[in-house]
Scaffold this active site. Structure first.
Site, short mmCIF file in Angstrom:
data_model
loop_
_atom_site.label_atom_id
_atom_site.label_comp_id
_atom_site.label_asym_id
_atom_site.label_seq_id
_atom_site.Cartn_x
_atom_site.Cartn_y
_atom_site.Cartn_z
N SER A 97 0.58 7.76 -2.89
CA SER A 97 0.20 9.10 -2.57
C SER A 97 1.42 9.97 -3.35
CB SER A 97 0.12 9.66 -1.16
OG SER A 97 -0.84 9.00 -0.51
N1 SAH Z 1 0.36 4.89 2.12
C1 SAH Z 1 -0.02 4.47 0.99
C2 SAH Z 1 -1.20 5.10 0.23
C3 SAH Z 1 -2.05 4.10 -0.14
S1 SAH Z 1 -3.69 4.67 -0.81
C4 SAH Z 1 1.21 4.23 0.23
O1 SAH Z 1 2.35 4.82 0.50
O2 SAH Z 1 1.23 3.85 -1.04
C5 SAH Z 1 -4.59 4.32 0.68
C6 SAH Z 1 -4.60 2.74 1.03
O3 SAH Z 1 -5.60 2.78 1.85
C7 SAH Z 1 -5.25 1.96 -0.30
O4 SAH Z 1 -4.28 0.88 -0.44
C8 SAH Z 1 -6.51 1.41 0.39
O5 SAH Z 1 -6.81 -0.06 -0.09
C9 SAH Z 1 -6.19 1.37 1.90
N2 SAH Z 1 -7.42 1.49 2.68
C10 SAH Z 1 -8.49 2.06 2.51
N3 SAH Z 1 -9.56 1.82 3.52
C11 SAH Z 1 -8.85 1.00 4.38
C12 SAH Z 1 -9.17 0.53 5.83
N4 SAH Z 1 -10.41 0.75 6.37
N5 SAH Z 1 -8.08 0.14 6.45
C13 SAH Z 1 -6.88 -0.15 5.98
N6 SAH Z 1 -6.48 0.20 4.69
C14 SAH Z 1 -7.42 0.88 3.81
#
Ligand code: SAH
Length: 245
Positions: A97
């Site tokens: 993000s």
């Molecule tokens: N918090 C992260 C942002 C990652 S983007 C950071 O600091 O980098 C969101 C993430 O959520 C992605 O990696 C995606 O694979 C994950 N995601 C999507 N749906 C999900 C679910 N149902 N359970 C767990 N993770 C999920």
């Protein structure tokens, strides 16, 4: 032997140069990203100054962002962009993000030492590291196995972070209830299992809306009586919450 003494000579000269030119050069030699990170924090501070109420950013959150090396949470090909205030690709169609959004979500979650916090969507592991810096026990869950594995490696230095591969829609029942839940992928509506796993007095920060358009960042608060109140904070854009729900 000869090679070793050449290296020792270089190390000695670098040390001497540091001694002569002062602390700034030493810090820079140790962390070539230090100046870029400081510039980013200055940008966030300026942006935060314009915010009020729900869009303000806490000073202690900025202090943590000034400390955590975002470049260590992105692929090598993105490291030169690590201190730009925007999301970056981390592979598998996912993103780390935007720093402003990490700062805002952290401020809204109000992490404190000794709390138990759930993050849904580990991704790079950066947001989990930021939450862990406050001394909370952080449980973070990621649905894409290779991302979960990479993040687990990066987060090894945080004994207070536990990672898991799985569908975060259902939360993490064994560790519930949580003081705070931070969801970093966009849901079409607030997942009921997550509301159920929030402590009375707990706070959940979650982007909700269609995965094709912008979503709304929501602050969901459960009061001491278990009543749930939701506030809209900001239009945002996140990757979708996937999984079986
Ligand atoms: N918090 C992260 C942002 C990652 S983007 C950071 O600091 O980098 C969101 C993430 O959520 C992605 O990696 C995606 O694979 C994950 N995601 C999507 N749906 C999900 C679910 N149902 N359970 C767990 N993770 C999920």
């Amino acid at each position: 032997m000869q090679g070793a003494s050449v290296i020792a000579g270089i190390a000695q000269r670098t040390f001497m140069a540091c001694m002569l030119s002062g602390l700034w050069l030493c810090a820079h030699a140790q962390d070539p990203h230090a100046a870029a990170r400081r510039a980013l924090i200055a940008e966030l501070r300026a942006e935060a100054a314009g915010g009020d109420g729900d869009t303000r950013i806490d000073r202690d959150v900025l202090a943590v962002l000034a400390k955590v090396p975002r470049h260590a949470y992105v692929p090598a090909s993105e490291q030169h962009n690590a201190y730009e205030n925007r999301p970056l690709g981390i592979g598998y169609g996912q993103t780390i993000s935007q720093p402003y959004i990490v700062a805002l979500m952290t401020t809204l979650a109000q992490p404190r030492a000794g709390q138990t916090i759930l993050e849904v969507g580990t991704g790079s592991g950066y947001q989990a590291a930021v939450l862990a810096e406050f001394g909370a026990e952080v449980y973070t869950i990621e649905i894409v196995p290779p991302l979960a594995r990479q993040a687990a490696q990066r987060l090894k230095g945080y004994p207070n972070v536990t990672t898991r591969t799985g569908d975060g829609y259902y939360g993490w029942k064994e560790q519930a209830p949580f003081d705070a839940i931070v969801v970093t992928a966009a849901a079409s509506s607030i997942p009921p299992p997550l509301v159920a796993q929030l402590k009375p007095g707990g706070r959940m920060v979650i982007p909700v809306g269609s995965s094709f358009f912008t979503q709304t960042l929501l602050l969901v608060q459960k009061d001491a009586q278990g009543r749930v109140r939701t506030r809209q904070v900001l239009p945002v854009r996140f990757v979708p919450l996937t999984g079986g729900h």
